[in-house]
Motif scaffolding. Sequence first.
Motif, PDB file in Angstrom:
ATOM      1  N   ARG A 362      81.964 -84.768  -0.965  1.00 17.65           N
ATOM      2  CA  ARG A 362      82.325 -84.109  -1.948  1.00 17.65           C
ATOM      3  C   ARG A 362      83.699 -85.095  -2.922  1.00 17.65           C
ATOM      4  N   GLY A 363      83.019 -85.438  -4.256  1.00 21.37           N
ATOM      5  CA  GLY A 363      83.928 -86.790  -4.802  1.00 21.37           C
ATOM      6  C   GLY A 363      84.464 -87.946  -4.136  1.00 21.37           C
ATOM      7  N   GLN A 364      83.172 -88.322  -2.720  1.00 22.85           N
ATOM      8  CA  GLN A 364      83.536 -89.633  -2.401  1.00 22.85           C
ATOM      9  C   GLN A 364      82.122 -90.351  -2.648  1.00 22.85           C
ATOM     10  N   LEU A 365      82.686 -91.787  -2.381  1.00 21.32           N
ATOM     11  CA  LEU A 365      80.925 -92.623  -3.079  1.00 21.32           C
ATOM     12  C   LEU A 365      81.866 -93.623  -1.471  1.00 21.32           C
ATOM     13  N   GLU A 366      80.607 -94.116  -1.338  1.00 22.16           N
ATOM     14  CA  GLU A 366      80.182 -95.431  -0.159  1.00 22.16           C
ATOM     15  C   GLU A 366      78.967 -95.821  -0.552  1.00 22.16           C
ATOM     16  N   PHE A 367      79.707 -97.337   0.170  1.00 22.83           N
ATOM     17  CA  PHE A 367      78.262 -98.430  -0.494  1.00 22.83           C
ATOM     18  C   PHE A 367      77.125 -98.142   0.180  1.00 22.83           C
ATOM     19  N   THR A 368      75.516 -98.926   0.349  1.00 22.28           N
ATOM     20  CA  THR A 368      74.628 -98.440   0.363  1.00 22.28           C
ATOM     21  C   THR A 368      73.742 -99.732   1.674  1.00 22.28           C
TER      22      THR A 368
END
Length: 381
Positions: A362-368
């Motif tokens: 939740r509220g986090q992003l990451e590279f794929t």
Amino acid sequence: MQPSPYTPGEVARVVPGRAQQLAEVDERLSTLVDLGRLVGRLRVDHAPRGYGKTSLLREYQRRATARGVLTVWITAGEEQGLVSQIAQEIDRAARSFGDSARTRVKGLLDTLTVTVGIPGVAHVAGTMRRPGPTGEPAGVRTFEDVIRETAAQSHGLVLFIDEIQAADPTGLRTLVYAWQHLQAEGSDVPAAVFAAGLPNAPETIAAVVTFSERIAYRPLGPLSPDAEEIALIGPARALGVTWTAPAVGLALSIAQGYPYSVQLIADAAWVAAGRPDPGGVISVEAVEHGRVAMRSDLDALFRARWGSCSPAERRMLNAMASVGDGQVSRASIADLLSVSSNQLSTPRARLIYKGLIQPADRGQLEFTIPGFAGFVRERDD
């Protein structure tokens, strides 16, 4: 010398590590075929590019075909719209029906053409009906009848929709409303919808239909180490070639569970090993040499993805990469860019659509893609 059994960038015929997904779909197919019932919830597998979504969807299709049902494949996003694409494929499939069945399906397709103005299916004159009082698109009931009749005449129908996040809003609403009606009426209609899309597929669909409980969203994660190992050694073993244990360990550390990287390092190691004949071995040295070739391929991929980004998107990527390779909070990105969190919405959505980042916790992003954060940090533009 034997050609490589690995398929980077292609639709694979083997999908290791997806046993849970395959078991779930087999169960749904049993409901459809053995019980003659509707699979009431549309299934959407979603993940970034390179995670094998299309390969998995094709495996679903092979299993459905093996059960004797009619399968219709659609890649969403074409100009004519989702309903038109489905109707055209059903029209093509109906040519193999008996005369009376073909006539009934064709008649319904003609009516659908009148209702929603589908080009290329039939040339009939008519006027457009207004949407119903509930806000559902015109033609939902006719589309429902097309599904019902086609399923009855073919002993079962499964629609496969790739890139569902690219479907037109009216087409999505028509599809979901029709399935809602079929489910609510308790009809014995042997039909199902299996789809695949990018991580933004749930948001995209939720923006145009309100009853998302009709849709089963299933995220696809990275491959487990066991699944990666199967993906490495299985295709080689089928050709009489083995991997040494150190070679497998090094390849796994390079790929980091990303399905595309698994195929890429395996293919590069195969070539570096001299495209071995039966009895050959892929050694750690071959993997080391393959890593150099793989880096060249990944750099080309990274440059292409970077080149497709706007200045605002690049700024967001730079901010994420400056934190590290792992998850980054949206708030941290906003602080680094001296903007509000809301101002990140547009570049965030576009980067997810391009398959460069994905929501994490939740509220986090990451590279794929493993390695992309390092590539961004090395950029000087």
